[in-house]
Motif scaffolding. Structure first.
Motif, PDB file in Angstrom:
ATOM      1  N   GLY A  50      29.991  53.633  51.281  1.00 63.23           N
ATOM      2  CA  GLY A  50      30.730  53.963  52.321  1.00 63.23           C
ATOM      3  C   GLY A  50      30.030  54.646  53.411  1.00 63.23           C
ATOM      4  O   GLY A  50      29.954  54.468  54.610  1.00 63.23           O
ATOM      5  N   GLN A  51      28.978  55.784  53.093  1.00 60.61           N
ATOM      6  CA  GLN A  51      28.309  56.444  53.997  1.00 60.61           C
ATOM      7  C   GLN A  51      27.124  55.744  54.540  1.00 60.61           C
ATOM      8  O   GLN A  51      26.906  55.597  55.673  1.00 60.61           O
ATOM      9  N   ALA A  52      26.540  54.589  53.767  1.00 62.67           N
ATOM     10  CA  ALA A  52      25.360  53.851  54.198  1.00 62.67           C
ATOM     11  C   ALA A  52      26.340  52.786  55.236  1.00 62.67           C
ATOM     12  O   ALA A  52      25.523  52.610  56.309  1.00 62.67           O
ATOM     13  N   GLU A  53      27.339  52.284  55.085  1.00 65.60           N
ATOM     14  CA  GLU A  53      28.115  51.399  56.152  1.00 65.60           C
ATOM     15  C   GLU A  53      28.201  52.408  57.329  1.00 65.60           C
ATOM     16  O   GLU A  53      28.056  51.751  58.385  1.00 65.60           O
ATOM     17  N   GLN A  54      28.746  53.646  57.180  1.00 65.95           N
ATOM     18  CA  GLN A  54      29.118  54.641  58.378  1.00 65.95           C
ATOM     19  C   GLN A  54      27.569  54.554  59.246  1.00 65.95           C
ATOM     20  O   GLN A  54      27.564  54.574  60.509  1.00 65.95           O
TER      21      GLN A  54
END
Length: 159
Positions: A50-54
């Motif tokens: 999720g952090q990578a996508e953000q």
């Protein structure tokens, strides 16, 4: 013809800066070659999906702000089409001939490109299945752009 290379993050090593600058200078007789750097996002460790996508989304927004509607966009993506140098040169020539004098190449950060950038691209190209540091990829891309112009002008550089 206008060529723009958009990439994420600053060049940290002097030799990469020198390499890009050299090919940019060599290309100047064929085109207006511009480099645009967008700020990279810090990556916490460990990094969740999720952090990578953000992070990619934020970087993607910055990239898209640097692209004009009329520009033909190549996204560098590992799943993109692989071309030979001659095929690449012919594609550049075809675009210039048929109404696309503004060509933009996009190199993502360490996590890659956001899906919205890939959707905006007109084509996705790959330099193979290897993963390259984005700093090195800028130099390689700049050299291949110069090589394309040399091929199209019929000079022996490509040999």
């Amino acid at each position: 013809m206008n060529i723009k290379m958009i990439s994420v993050g600053k060049l940290k090593f002097k030799w990469f800066k020198q390499g890009v600058a050299e090919y940019k200078k060599r290309c100047s007789r064929f085109c207006n070659f511009k480099t645009v750097i967008v700020k990279s996002e810090p990556e916490p460790e460990p990094l969740s999906k999720g952090q990578a996508e953000q992070i990619m989304d934020k970087e993607g927004t910055r990239i898209l702000k640097k692209i004009k509607p009329k520009e033909y966009v190549f996204a560098l993506a590992i799943k993109g089409k692989q071309l030979t140098s001659v095929q690449f040169a012919h594609e550049i020539q075809r675009l210039a001939t048929y109404g696309h004098p503004d060509i933009t190449f996009v190199i993502g950060g360490s996590l890659g490109l956001a899906s919205k950038v890939l959707k905006r691209s007109d084509a996705q190209i790959s330099f193979g299945k290897f993963t390259y540091p984005h700093e090195l990829m800028r130099t390689v891309l700049a050299e291949q752009i110069y090589r394309a112009f040399m091929i199209n002008s019929g000079t022996p550089y490509n040999k």
